[in-house]
Enzyme design. Structure first.
Site, PDB file in Angstrom:
ATOM      1  N   SER A 139       1.009  -1.108  -0.228  1.00  0.00           N
ATOM      2  CA  SER A 139      -0.278   0.072  -0.081  1.00  0.00           C
ATOM      3  C   SER A 139       0.733   0.859  -0.024  1.00  0.00           C
ATOM      4  O   SER A 139       0.659   2.460  -0.326  1.00  0.00           O
ATOM      5  CB  SER A 139      -0.789  -0.109   0.951  1.00  0.00           C
ATOM      6  OG  SER A 139      -0.121  -0.558   2.798  1.00  0.00           O
ATOM      7  N   HIS A 192       1.117   5.443   5.611  1.00  0.00           N
ATOM      8  CA  HIS A 192       0.840   6.506   4.034  1.00  0.00           C
ATOM      9  C   HIS A 192       1.328   7.221   3.675  1.00  0.00           C
ATOM     10  O   HIS A 192       0.702   8.044   2.657  1.00  0.00           O
ATOM     11  CB  HIS A 192      -0.457   6.074   4.331  1.00  0.00           C
ATOM     12  CG  HIS A 192      -1.267   4.769   4.525  1.00  0.00           C
ATOM     13  ND1 HIS A 192      -1.925   3.416   5.035  1.00  0.00           N
ATOM     14  CD2 HIS A 192      -0.496   3.516   4.078  1.00  0.00           C
ATOM     15  CE1 HIS A 192      -2.006   2.848   4.529  1.00  0.00           C
ATOM     16  NE2 HIS A 192      -0.953   2.515   4.000  1.00  0.00           N
TER      17      HIS A 192
END
Length: 270
Positions: A139, A192
């Site tokens: 991710s 992230h």
């Protein structure tokens, strides 16, 4: 009621369409997916702890363990973790490679698109937050590519209209990362955010200095006959949207569906 093959083809996500899409995946995308699946399969044995070996662990980073800056995106913790990230990453990575070529994709993802987010995360985690939370998962690439797409979408459609509220399209990855952090446990919000920051730089063209010159790529491709030898290889002359860093700024392409690309980075530890 009898079942017919035509009814299957009429489904929104038919096996035939899925098979056709998978058969068209370019070379580097295929290689990344294969490596992710292979490493996950290796995690099923108990002799060698793949996750502990390849995870990005701030306190264990030194000159001898710099390989972790390249291994953490392709290592996952558990079946659902790897499945969600593969579903999220595949369309984004396929689009990137198709637009910029296989060699460019290799150079960037082996280089700055893995090492820069990981390096920033390590510095913040170790020297600012004084923590040692390990992270793994593709991710990092999902949010990085999503951020790059958001910059390109912002140039064509600056705002998302939600009733009377206008939301800048470039903020969509930040909103997505917050939603994922709230809804999905054991995700790394900091990881992230680091990926999104590098994705913004990518979308704005600040990382084009790390892109191999087109002349060099063309010379390598011709010298090694890569297009003739490697199936599904995307050459510098096959790219769909021109040279990276010189992309049109008035694209009329629709915004990428957020729900298709949201994955998760697995946090290991407290």
């Amino acid at each position: 009621m009898a079942f017919s093959p035509s009814a299957l083809l009429a489904l929104p996500f038919s096996p035939a369409r899925l098979r056709s899409y998978l058969l068209r995946l370019p070379l580097f995308t295929r290689a990344v997916l294969l490596i992710i699946v292979a490493l996950w399969a290796m995690e099923l044995q108990t002799v060698w702890n793949i996750v502990k070996w390849g995870a990005l662990i701030p306190d264990e980073m030194n000159l001898g363990t710099m390989y972790r800056l390249n291994t953490y995106p392709v290592i996952h913790s558990g079946f659902f973790h790897v499945l969600l990230n593969i579903l999220a990453l595949t369309p984004l990575l396929e689009r990137f490679e198709t637009e910029h070529g296989t060699l460019t994709a290799v150079a960037l993802f082996v280089g700055p698109l893995s090492t820069f987010p990981g390096g920033i995360y390590t510095l913040i985690e170790k020297f600012i937050l004084h923590m040692n939370t390990a992270v793994v998962g593709a991710s990092v690439w999902v949010f990085l590519l999503l951020a790059s797409e958001a910059i390109r979408t912002f140039r064509a459609n600056p705002y998302l209209q939600l009733g009377p509220i206008k939301i800048p399209t470039w903020t969509s990855p930040l909103i997505a990362s917050f939603v994922v952090a709230v809804l999905v446990s054991h995700t790394s919000f900091l990881g992230h955010i680091c990926a999104i920051f590098i994705g913004y730089l990518l979308g704005l063209g600040y990382l084009k200095v790390f892109v191999p010159p087109e002349k060099v790529i063309r010379w390598i491709e011709g010298k090694l006959n890569l297009l003739g030898r490697l199936p599904h290889y995307v050459s510098v002359d096959q790219k769909k949207h021109g040279r990276y860093g010189l992309l049109p700024t008035t694209s009329t392409e629709p915004a990428v569906a957020m729900s298709n690309y949201i994955g998760s980075s697995q946090r290991l530890g407290p």
